[in-house]
Write an enzyme that holds these catalytic residues in place. Structure first.
Site, PDB file in Angstrom:
ATOM      1  N   LYS A   1       3.578  -3.984   5.598  1.00  0.00           N
ATOM      2  CA  LYS A   1       3.363  -4.728   4.232  1.00  0.00           C
ATOM      3  C   LYS A   1       4.220  -3.642   3.109  1.00  0.00           C
ATOM      4  O   LYS A   1       4.466  -2.663   3.198  1.00  0.00           O
ATOM      5  CB  LYS A   1       1.981  -4.986   3.660  1.00  0.00           C
TER       6      LYS A   1
ATOM      7  N   ARG B   1      -5.253  -6.032  11.553  1.00  0.00           N
ATOM      8  CA  ARG B   1      -4.455  -7.098  12.091  1.00  0.00           C
ATOM      9  C   ARG B   1      -3.125  -6.428  11.955  1.00  0.00           C
ATOM     10  O   ARG B   1      -2.535  -5.961  10.807  1.00  0.00           O
ATOM     11  CB  ARG B   1      -4.622  -8.031  11.166  1.00  0.00           C
TER      12      ARG B   1
HETATM   13  C1  7PM Z   1       5.356 -11.539   4.603  1.00  0.00           C
HETATM   14  C2  7PM Z   1       4.485 -11.039   3.791  1.00  0.00           C
HETATM   15  C3  7PM Z   1       5.094 -12.300   5.909  1.00  0.00           C
HETATM   16  C4  7PM Z   1       3.375 -10.709   4.289  1.00  0.00           C
HETATM   17  C5  7PM Z   1       4.106 -12.155   6.283  1.00  0.00           C
HETATM   18  C6  7PM Z   1       2.762 -11.550   5.764  1.00  0.00           C
HETATM   19  C7  7PM Z   1      -2.709 -11.302   6.305  1.00  0.00           C
HETATM   20  C8  7PM Z   1      -3.145 -12.495   7.071  1.00  0.00           C
HETATM   21  C9  7PM Z   1      -0.936 -12.285   6.725  1.00  0.00           C
HETATM   22  C10 7PM Z   1      -3.941 -10.366   6.362  1.00  0.00           C
HETATM   23  C11 7PM Z   1      -5.510 -11.963   7.335  1.00  0.00           C
HETATM   24  C12 7PM Z   1       1.723 -10.370   7.462  1.00  0.00           C
HETATM   25  C13 7PM Z   1       1.569 -11.441   6.175  1.00  0.00           C
HETATM   26  N1  7PM Z   1      -1.463 -11.315   6.241  1.00  0.00           N
HETATM   27  N2  7PM Z   1      -4.269 -12.760   7.614  1.00  0.00           N
HETATM   28  N3  7PM Z   1      -2.004 -13.205   7.170  1.00  0.00           N
HETATM   29  N4  7PM Z   1      -5.110 -10.736   6.676  1.00  0.00           N
HETATM   30  N5  7PM Z   1      -6.505 -12.248   7.735  1.00  0.00           N
HETATM   31  O1  7PM Z   1       1.779  -9.130   7.045  1.00  0.00           O
HETATM   32  O2  7PM Z   1      -3.743  -9.401   5.616  1.00  0.00           O
HETATM   33  O3  7PM Z   1       1.633 -11.003   8.391  1.00  0.00           O
HETATM   34  S1  7PM Z   1       0.724 -12.802   6.467  1.00  0.00           S
END
Ligand code: 7PM
Length: 269
Positions: free
Chosen positions: A211, A245
């Site tokens: 991130k 995750r």
């Molecule tokens: C761009 C920026 C693409 C951020 C994808 C993301 C989380 C999640 C996501 C989290 C839970 C990623 C994020 N982040 N579900 N879904 N916790 N529970 O890094 O931090 O995949 S999307």
């Protein structure tokens, strides 16, 4: 409540870069192959998402999300891989659970009408995440008086709502939602405040993998954030997270094995 070694959730994105009708099939095939790889690398479960929940993303239509996600959930679950589905839509939750999903991961915290009832009528586990606003708008100057208190209060309220609808406490995981309507400073406060979130009494999931905060701290682009992300996963676990995750499952599993051997068992289950 920490019991046992930390768990790893591997991220499987089902993209839709397809130009042709054949593309949809190929996108599912690629996601299935990636899910198998992450399971082989030691992921305890894989989180399958159709990219509707990403910061800045515009909403994906229901039919499109079902088309992307369902074949992947169904195939991986049939192979004995524990699958979570990353969605905000009750219809997708219902179909994914029927296809074998063991967990529903909702970045909106089950706020859509019917979401709570849908998971309550199943045996699936749930991950309740905090997000300020919607994916389109949440990074526009997020403000909190006390981010840890506000996130903890939200998670407690949503968990209580789920329990009130019949979801057993043992099925609930909470997640502060790093990066979802949070600045770098908010993310750092949340990391330091994880013990207070763990004190709610639910297992905590932390997602910092690749991130922006990791990029801001290290000065690295997304493609070079593995070490920073592994370090963040370790700190999260040290601060009380039960699950992380991550994209980089192999590296994270190794790091957590070493951490657990040196440090984890001291606290014990
Ligand atoms: C761009 C920026 C693409 C951020 C994808 C993301 C989380 C999640 C996501 C989290 C839970 C990623 C994020 N982040 N579900 N879904 N916790 N529970 O890094 O931090 O995949 S999307």
């Amino acid at each position: 409540m920490k019991t046992g070694r930390p768990r790893v959730m591997g991220i499987v994105n089902v993209t839709a870069d397809s130009f042709s009708d054949g593309g949809q099939f190929l996108d599912a095939r690629a996601a299935i192959a990636h899910g198998r790889l992450l399971a082989h690398e030691g992921a305890d479960l894989v989180d399958v998402g159709g990219e509707s929940t990403r910061p800045g993303a515009t909403a994906v239509a229901l039919e499109e999300e079902l088309r992307r996600v369902l074949p992947v959930v169904e195939t991986l679950a049939r192979e004995g891989i524990a699958v979570s589905v990353d969605t905000m839509k009750p219809e997708v939750m219902r179909a994914a659970i029927a296809a074998g999903a063991a967990m529903v991961n909702d970045v909106s915290g089950f706020r859509a009408p019917g979401a709570i009832e849908t998971v309550a009528s199943s045996k699936a586990a749930v991950c309740v995440m905090h997000m300020k606003g919607t994916p389109e708008t949440m990074q526009a100057e997020p403000f909190y008086d006390d981010v840890v208190r506000e996130v903890a209060a939200f998670l407690a309220e949503r968990a209580r709502a789920l329990e009130g609808a019949g979801v057993a406490k043992e099925r609930i995981v909470v997640d502060p939602g790093f990066g979802f309507g949070k600045t770098r400073a908010h993310n750092i406060q949340l990391m330091r405040g994880l013990p207070a979130i763990a004190a709610l009494g639910y297992p905590v999931l932390a997602g910092l993998s690749r991130k922006r905060t990791i990029g801001d701290i290290t000065g690295r682009p997304v493609s070079e954030r593995v070490a920073g992300s592994v370090a963040a996963a370790l700190v999260a676990v040290q601060n009380g997270a039960s699950m992380v995750r991550v994209h980089d499952v192999k590296e994270t599993v190794d790091a957590l094995k070493v951490w657990w051997e040196f440090e984890g068992e001291k606290r014990g289950p």
